[in-house]
Structures are given as C-alpha cells and as structure tokens.
Design a protein around this motif. Structure first.
Motif, mmCIF file in Angstrom:
data_model
loop_
_atom_site.group_PDB
_atom_site.id
_atom_site.type_symbol
_atom_site.label_atom_id
_atom_site.label_comp_id
_atom_site.label_asym_id
_atom_site.label_seq_id
_atom_site.Cartn_x
_atom_site.Cartn_y
_atom_site.Cartn_z
ATOM 1 N N ASN A 282 0.827 -1.215 0.000
ATOM 2 C CA ASN A 282 0.000 0.000 0.000
ATOM 3 C C ASN A 282 0.860 1.264 0.000
ATOM 4 O O ASN A 282 0.522 2.270 -0.632
ATOM 5 N N PHE A 283 1.964 1.179 0.737
ATOM 6 C CA PHE A 283 2.852 2.340 0.807
ATOM 7 C C PHE A 283 3.429 2.658 -0.589
ATOM 8 O O PHE A 283 3.422 3.813 -1.035
ATOM 9 N N ILE A 284 3.894 1.599 -1.261
ATOM 10 C CA ILE A 284 4.470 1.787 -2.605
ATOM 11 C C ILE A 284 3.410 2.349 -3.551
ATOM 12 O O ILE A 284 3.654 3.275 -4.328
ATOM 13 N N MET A 285 2.206 1.793 -3.428
ATOM 14 C CA MET A 285 1.118 2.261 -4.290
ATOM 15 C C MET A 285 0.807 3.733 -4.008
ATOM 16 O O MET A 285 0.531 4.519 -4.943
ATOM 17 N N THR A 286 0.847 4.097 -2.705
ATOM 18 C CA THR A 286 0.585 5.499 -2.345
ATOM 19 C C THR A 286 1.620 6.412 -2.984
ATOM 20 O O THR A 286 1.293 7.489 -3.508
ATOM 21 N N ILE A 287 2.875 5.970 -2.952
ATOM 22 C CA ILE A 287 3.937 6.785 -3.574
ATOM 23 C C ILE A 287 3.644 6.983 -5.067
ATOM 24 O O ILE A 287 3.757 8.095 -5.594
ATOM 25 N N PHE A 288 3.232 5.889 -5.716
ATOM 26 C CA PHE A 288 2.878 6.000 -7.137
ATOM 27 C C PHE A 288 1.722 6.984 -7.330
ATOM 28 O O PHE A 288 1.739 7.819 -8.229
ATOM 29 N N MET A 289 0.719 6.838 -6.450
ATOM 30 C CA MET A 289 -0.485 7.675 -6.595
ATOM 31 C C MET A 289 -0.149 9.165 -6.448
ATOM 32 O O MET A 289 -0.751 10.011 -7.128
ATOM 33 N N ILE A 290 0.783 9.446 -5.544
ATOM 34 C CA ILE A 290 1.130 10.859 -5.317
ATOM 35 C C ILE A 290 1.586 11.511 -6.621
ATOM 36 O O ILE A 290 1.253 12.669 -6.910
ATOM 37 N N THR A 291 2.320 10.723 -7.434
ATOM 38 C CA THR A 291 2.841 11.315 -8.686
ATOM 39 C C THR A 291 1.725 11.637 -9.689
ATOM 40 O O THR A 291 1.939 12.354 -10.650
ATOM 41 N N MET A 292 0.538 11.053 -9.437
ATOM 42 C CA MET A 292 -0.579 11.387 -10.324
ATOM 43 C C MET A 292 -1.092 12.798 -10.062
ATOM 44 O O MET A 292 -1.680 13.428 -10.932
ATOM 45 N N TYR A 293 -0.897 13.256 -8.836
ATOM 46 C CA TYR A 293 -1.466 14.554 -8.455
ATOM 47 C C TYR A 293 -0.413 15.661 -8.374
ATOM 48 O O TYR A 293 -0.713 16.828 -8.537
#
Lengths: 586, 301
Positions: B107-118
């Motif tokens: 989940n942490f890795i996914m969150t890091i990825f998601m941040i780059t979307m915004y």
C-alpha cells in the motif's frame, strides 16, 4: 487507525523540518553565492574601468579576437528563419568565427518559445542568445529584475567596444527603445531602415489598397483625402453592379490585419501602433499629448463610424471575426474594392500593379492628415548572459558585429574571391545594377532564393543584421563603388511596387509612434489589473456597438462605465509613464 | 412465429440523438479529409461543407516535398517502438508485483505511485534533471521520459488481481515455480489482452508526443514526426511574412511565397491526416484486444 494518523502527522512534521533546514541552508548558499557574484561583478566592472582586460583578448584588432594559442568556447543559443534546415555548424559564419576570430562556438538552435522560457526560468543560459524571441517582458523580468542578462552598457569603453559606442551614438534618437527602465542597455540595437524610401520609417503602418478597376467603374478619379470622402467612396463601390464587375457579390472593404482601423484612427488624429487595442496609449495630434483613445470623448465618434460601415454593409458582416485567410479569399476573388492586406501581390498575383495605396485622411477631429510611421527599431534580439565567464570576450564580439565588416559578414557574407570564403561559399558580388549583392549559389539555382541561402548557408541566426539599411551601402563600398546608393525601387517587382505606392501615399504625413512604455515595478500589478479589465470590456462593448447589439445612444454611459472601472486611474498611470515624452518626430 | 419488435418513440428519438452524436464526432474528421483535398480559397471562404471543392493534391505534395518528413517518420517509429517496449518493461512487472497481496509495503508503494498522479516536479526541475543526466539532445530522453503511466499501472494491476485466479499461482507453487517463473509462464501469457491495451495506450502517446522533443531535443535529425509537421506548416504559413521582410526577392519568389502561404490553409488539414493515418490504419487490428482488455476486470463477481 489513530496510530496511522499519528505516524502520518509525524512524517509530515519531519518532512517540513527537513525542508525548512534545507531551505535555510539553501538561502544561506544563495546569499553567499549572490555576495560572491556581486563581488565578481564589482571586480569586473572595476577591471573594465581601469582597462585591464583579460590577457587572451586582442584589443588591437579583430583577427583574431582571441589571441592565437588560446582556446575559448562560447555557448550560443540562436533562433533561425523557418526555412533553415541545415545544422548551424554548417553555416559559413560559424566557421568564420571559429577560424578567423578564434572563438569556438557551441551552438544550440532554439526552435520554440517553450525552450526559451525554460532556459530563462531555469537560469540555464548560454553565454550569448541571438534571435531566440526574448520579449520586452522577458527583458524586464529576467534581465532587469533577476539580473540574468549582462548590461552591455556596463562594459562599454573606447578601448573594448569603440564600434558599439559609435553605433549607439549614431542612432541615439532611437536608443530610448533599447534602454531598460534601470537606464541600462542589455542588447545591440537592431535598426531596420532610416530614411530609405520604401523601407522602415518611410512607410505607414496601415496598408490599404484600392482597386483601380473599381475606381474607374465608380467614376472616381482621385483618392479621397477626407474621412467623409472615404466613406462616400465605399458607398459608391457598394452601389456597383456585381455582374458588371464579373463577381457575384461586392464588398467595398475587407481587412486582413484590421489595417483599416489604423487608417481610421489616424484620421481621428491618433498615432496608434496597436490599432486593435485602444486601451494602449497613443499620441493625439490635435491635443498634442499622450491619450488613451477609449477614454477620449471622440471614441464615441470612432465607434459610430465603425457602426456606420457595418450597418450599411460597407464591411463584411463577419468583419469582427473573419480570419486573415477568409478575408484574403474574398480579396483574391476580386470581390473587394479596398483591400487591407500586407501587399497587393499577396492576394492578387496577376493584377498587383492595378492597386493604389489609400492616402491619409483629414476629418472633423483632425485637421492634419497623418499616418503612423513604420517602426525603425526591431525588437531586441542579442543578449549576453550575466553568468558568462567571458563578458569581455562577448563584448568584443559584439563590437566586431558593429564594425562595417562585421555587419556585412553577419548578414551578407564576404566578398567573392576573398580568402574569408573559407572554401564554403563563393561570396557576394554586385549585381548588374551595381547596387545590391548577388550570389553565384542563387544565380546558378542551387538555392531557391536569398532567404533560403542566407538561412542555410550564411548566417547562424536571425535577425542577421544590426543596421539593415547600412549594410547595402557598406557592401557597395567593399566592392569599390565610390558613391554608394540604395537600389531604386523597381515597380515591376511586386514587393518594390507595394513599397513604392505606400511610401508615395504616406510621404509628408508620417509621424513616429510612441516609444516603449515602461511601468514602474511598484504599480505594475495595479496597471496590469486595470489594463486586463478595461481591455476586455472595451473589446466586447465596442463590438456590441459596432454590430448594433447595444444602441449608440448608450455610448456616453459606456464611457462612464469605463471611468467607474478605474479608467481614469489607468489613464493617469500611462500618462505618468510618458511624462518625459516631448512628442513625436514628424 | 417471431414477433415483430415494436419500435417505440424512445427508439426513434434515441437513434436520431445517437446519429447526431455520431455526426458531431465524425464530421470534423471528415471535414479535415475533404478540406485537405480542396482549394485553399474555397476552404477559407467556407464553401467546403460536404465534398472537396476544386479537388487538388497540392497540400499533400507540399507536405511530402519536404524530405525531413521521412526522417520524422523514422524517428517517430523508433521512439514509438522503443518507448512502448520500455513502458511495457516497467509497467507489466510492476503491476504484477503490486497485484500480489503478500508484497511487503504494497500500500505504501502504491501510495507513492499515486502521489505522482497529483503532484509533479514541474517543467523546470524536470529539465534540470534531464540536463544533469546528460540526456539533452539524445534519443534516449524521448524513450525513457515518463516510463510509467500510473493510470496504466492501476489498470494493469487490476487486471492481474481480478482476471487471473489465485489458484493458478498456488498450483504453480506446488509444482515448485518461483516468482519469476510464475510471472513469465502464467501471468504474462494470460495477460495478452491487457498488454495489447497497454501497447495501444503507450504507442498512441509516443506517436502523438512532441512537447518533450521541443524541450529536450534541438538537433533536427532527432525530431519526431509531429515536430517536423509542425515546422513544415509554420514554414509555409510564415513564407509570406518572411518574404515581406526579405529584400531583393525576385517577383517569382515573392509570388511563390504568397501562394505557399495561401496553401498553408489546407496544408494543416493534410498534416492532420498524414499524422493520424498510420494509427487509424493500425487501430482496427488491435481493436478486438482493446475491447476485451478493457472489459475484463470491469465486473467483479
């Protein structure tokens, strides 16, 4: 869940602390760096003052500029004409600078404004920038405020830059245009043409061509010299029978660049340079002062005139929204009697010689027939980075470009048979008339035209001139002509034809527009806010008045609305900006 | 006996409405094609509506008369093929790994990825990064920049986690397969539809991309097709202005410049067609995968 939130908050706090420390350190670094930079700057200024220039620099001449045995590379960003296709490294001037001036160049060809913006925003500037589209706004923001550009005026001296000094002196009447609000000059002036018939300041800004075929059909022998007479002429054109003129419809006037607006504005006594935006200040010939046209009482009369043209069908119903190509299509089809376009050959290649230029008008608002003169000063194009390691070298190169040889070499190349051709070009020679250069490469058909040859073979950048009109005379001198003269306009050439008729029509009526307006930093935001609001409102409401969406009886209310929107304050700001301006040179 | 289906008022209105929508979508494309084959003056004066007026191939001749267009095509094909392969090389394994529930810190890795979307670094930091990596004016920069699209990553991850049964992996575990073997022998062969979709998404992105080239590549021999087309168009549009600024052009040169400037009006439509044609041709061949790939995983049972 709570634990997670706590962890997140803690993480955020740590990040903020790290960022804070980082910023403090960065601030200190920046501070130290700027102190060092300012020391370096002071030192170099002092150095300049006591004539202690770097050892590598040859101050005795320009061949070479960097003494033999030394090797210095300058990074240069250039903008080029659109038809340039060859690498910059293949151009003759690039090789000439490397071989004869002994300066190695590392050139980047900038093709887009995004790249230029990025360079400026990232402060990743090469030593020299030529023709990459740096605007006046860029100059103020990055050059003056951020101190990213070198103030050339800080480095001028008789020893280092005698030719640059002489050039600035020669064109001192135009140097206001190139002087930044801080009183410094950051560029080489690029002057188009002064006093040469058919070029620069001998042409009017407006371009209006009347088809003589329509004049004959309407029984008009002479062009009107009053505004009322002009409108009457359009009415006569409107009354003509389209079938007799060989078309299915007639439009008395079509406008590609809205040149007609400039024409009418001149008839109202306004010397406008931005005819599409009447919130831009201009000189009023009747009042003898700087005015904001939309705030003037006679603006109502100006709008009424446009409404008359529209309501009587003297201009196309899509006049306000029609693009250049659509207007030109009407002109090309022969449906237009008065064509407002760059030149007749642009829209009518076969009959270009049958058009005459409209002459400046008087009106009840202006007793004098005037026309805004074409600009002499081209936009600044040559800049040096403030962070260059070699400011003196850059200045010496600048000075070379201001010599007679430098000016000609930069734009025209070298003389045929000269060893400076480097075996890359054949060089120029005088044409049959003995007044202009011609090139074997073009005569033999290797290159389609001068522009293609210049962009791909000769010059490293655009614009490839400093004083366009002088180059022609200097190259004649270089060819041994004793009394150099400008080539006469050959009116069988479509380009010379339009230059000739526009110059003849405007002769004796030309008035220079206002110099560049610089607004003080303290009121820049207020000025921009007011300008944005007023410009949009004036544009939309004027359009409504013209097409009849808003009754003309409301024009006084409209002008009151402008005042309520801060029009008077805006007017006082721009008038203050021109407080020291004495009036145009006629 | 088959009963005739009654056509309701709704059906009629719906069909008319959908036809209108179809017209709104298709007409601009159709117009670009007919305008590109018409006389510039006819297009400018609004005469071209349903069919070409004054049929001519001049616009295409002018576009293809510039040899740079072939260099542009070659470069774009190179960037599209290499770039898409690079994107797949990063996206597919990453999505597979993130679909595994037992991945540590998933989940942490996914969150890091998601941040780059915004949040992005911005144009200037990106430029400085590329510059400091020594990638300015290289082909590499146009291939590796934006290696993973997080949106595509999420779509692919969802596919892996919903469309491939966990029991297949368990069976492979029993047979002694490692993670790489499971990925290469089970996940990838079963992920053909989503790979096809990703190929399409990434390839279209690379094909249409020109902005990165504007910023990071000034060497004309590295220009992609879109930049070349843009320059050809500007060159012709601006031919007249350039001519007006140039002294000593002959009458023929001036008239030629005026004609080219007029022609630029229809050239822009030809340019649209030239730039889009290869993808329009390729699209039907991957469409079946595309529909399948997008639909799979859409409904969770």
């Amino acid at each position: 869940m709570k634990k997670r939130i706590k962890s997140l908050v803690a993480l955020a706090l740590i990040s903020v602390m790290i960022a804070g420390c980082g910023k403090q350190e960065a601030d200190q670094e920046v501070k130290q760096e700027s102190e060092v930079q300012s020391e370096v700057k002071n030192a170099s200024t002092q150095q300049a003052e006591i004539s202690q220039y770097p050892e590598y620099l040859n101050l005795e001449g320009y061949r070479p500029i960097v003494k033999e045995g030394e090797k210095i590379t300058l990074k240069v960003a250039v903008g080029r004409d659109d038809c340039a296709e060859t690498p910059v490294e293949d151009t003759w001037f690039y090789h000439f600078v490397e071989e004869k001036l002994n300066i190695d160049l590392e050139v980047e060809w900038v093709t887009d404004s995004e790249r230029k913006n990025l360079m400026l925003a990232a402060d990743d500037l090469p030593d020299i920038m030529i023709g990459i589209g740096i605007s006046t706004e860029d100059l103020i923001k990055y050059g003056v405020e951020n101190e990213q550009f070198l103030a050339l005026s800080d480095y001028v001296s008789e020893e280092l830059t005698p030719n640059y000094l002489a050039l600035c002196e020669q064109y001192k009447d135009y140097m206001d245009f190139y002087t930044a609000p801080d009183g410094k000059i950051y560029t080489i002036p690029t002057i188009s043409s002064v006093g040469r018939i058919g070029y620069g300041d001998s042409l009017s800004v407006y371009r209006m061509y009347v088809d003589t075929k329509y004049m004959e059909a309407a029984g008009i022998d002479e062009l009107p010299d009053t505004l009322d007479g002009f409108v009457d002429m359009l009415r006569k054109f409107k009354a003509l029978d389209p079938t007799e003129m060989g078309v299915d419809e007639i439009w008395p006037l079509a406008s590609c660049w809205k040149y007609d607006l400039a024409y009418y504005q001149n008839a109202f006594g306004w010397i406008t340079s931005e005819w599409n935006d009447l919130t831009v200040p201009c000189w009023d010939m009747e009042k003898g002062e700087v005015v904001v046209p939309c705030m003037e009482e006679k603006y109502a009369d100006y709008v009424t005139l446009l409404n008359t043209l529209y309501s009587e069908g003297l201009i196309h119903p899509d006049y306000l929204t029609m693009d250049t190509q659509a207007s030109r299509a009407l002109e090309s089809a022969g449906k237009v009697a008065v064509c407002c376009d760059s030149a007749p050959y642009v829209f009518n290649q076969e009959r270009f010689a049958e058009y005459v230029s409209a002459i400046p008008l008087t009106s009840e608002w202006s007793k004098e027939a005037v026309a805004t003169a074409g600009s002499v000063c081209r936009s600044p194009a040559f800049f040096v980075s403030a962070s260059t390691e070699y400011p003196e070298l850059c200045m010496r190169l600048v000075d070379y470009l201001c010599t007679d040889e430098g000016m000609v070499y930069w734009s025209t190349g070298c003389l045929e048979g000269s060893e400076d051709t480097l075996g890359i070009i054949t060089g120029f020679r005088l044409n049959e008339s003995g007044t202009d250069a011609e090139y074997e490469e073009i005569v033999s058909g290797k290159y389609a035209n001068l522009l293609a040859y210049r962009s791909n073979v000769l010059a490293i950048s655009q614009p490839s001139y400093i004083c366009q009109n002088e180059v022609n005379l200097i190259l004649q001198e270089m060819c041994g002509v004793e009394n150099p003269q400008y080539p006469e306009l050959d009116i069988t050439n479509p380009d010379a034809h339009y230059r000739s008729i526009v110059a003849a029509a405007a002769e004796g009526h030309l008035v220079q527009g206002l110099p560049t307006m610089y607004i003080g930093q303290d009121i820049q935001v207020e000025y921009t806010d007011l300008k944005t609001v007023l410009k949009n409102y004036v544009e939309t409401e004027t359009a409504k008045f013209v097409v009849g969406q808003r009754p003309l009886s409301e024009l006084p209310d409209f002008q009151e609305e402008l005042k309520a929107m801060g029009g008077e304050r805006y007017e006082s700001i721009v008038k203050d900006a021109y407080a020291g301006y004495a009036g145009p040179v006629k | 006996m088959k009963r005739k289906k009654k056509v309701s008022m709704f059906d009629v209105c719906n069909t008319i409405f959908m036809l209108l929508v179809l017209l709104i979508i298709v007409y601009p494309l159709y117009y670009a094609v007919i305008a590109s084959f018409s006389e510039a003056s006819a297009v400018a004066s609004g005469k071209v509506i349903w069919k070409p007026i004054g049929f001519t191939l001049d616009s295409y001749k002018q576009v293809f008369s510039n040899e740079k267009i072939w260099i542009g095509y070659a470069n774009t094909i190179y960037y599209t093929v290499c770039g898409t392969l690079f994107n797949l090389f990063l996206t597919i394994p990453t999505a597979y790994a993130l679909s595994k529930k037992n991945l540590p810190y998933r989940n942490f890795i996914m969150t890091i990825f998601m941040i780059t979307m915004y949040f992005g670094g911005g144009m200037v930091p990106n430029y400085l990064l590329v510059k400091n990596l020594g990638l300015l004016n290289t082909r590499t920069v146009l291939i590796i920049l934006g290696g993973i699209s997080v949106y595509n990553l999420i779509v692919t991850r969802t596919y892996f986690s919903t469309s491939i049964s966990e029991s297949l992996y368990e069976a492979a575990d029993i047979d002694g397969a490692g993670e790489f073997q499971k990925f290469l022998s089970i996940a990838v062969p079963l992920a053909k539809p989503i790979i096809a979709v990703m190929v399409l998404y990434y390839a279209v992105g690379h094909w249409n991309s020109y902005f990165n080239a504007l910023l990071y590549v000034s060497d004309k021999s590295l220009e992609p097709l879109q930049s070349v087309l843009r320059r050809i168009l500007i060159l012709n549009e601006d031919a007249l202005n350039q001519a007006l600024l140039t002294e000593s052009l002959s009458a023929d040169e001036l008239l030629d410049a005026a004609k080219r400037s007029q022609l630029a009006y229809t050239m822009k439509y030809a340019v649209v067609f030239v730039a889009s044609a290869p993808l329009l041709i390729a699209y039907p061949f991957v469409q079946k995968y595309f529909v399948k790939g997008v639909m799979i995983g859409a409904v969770k049972e």
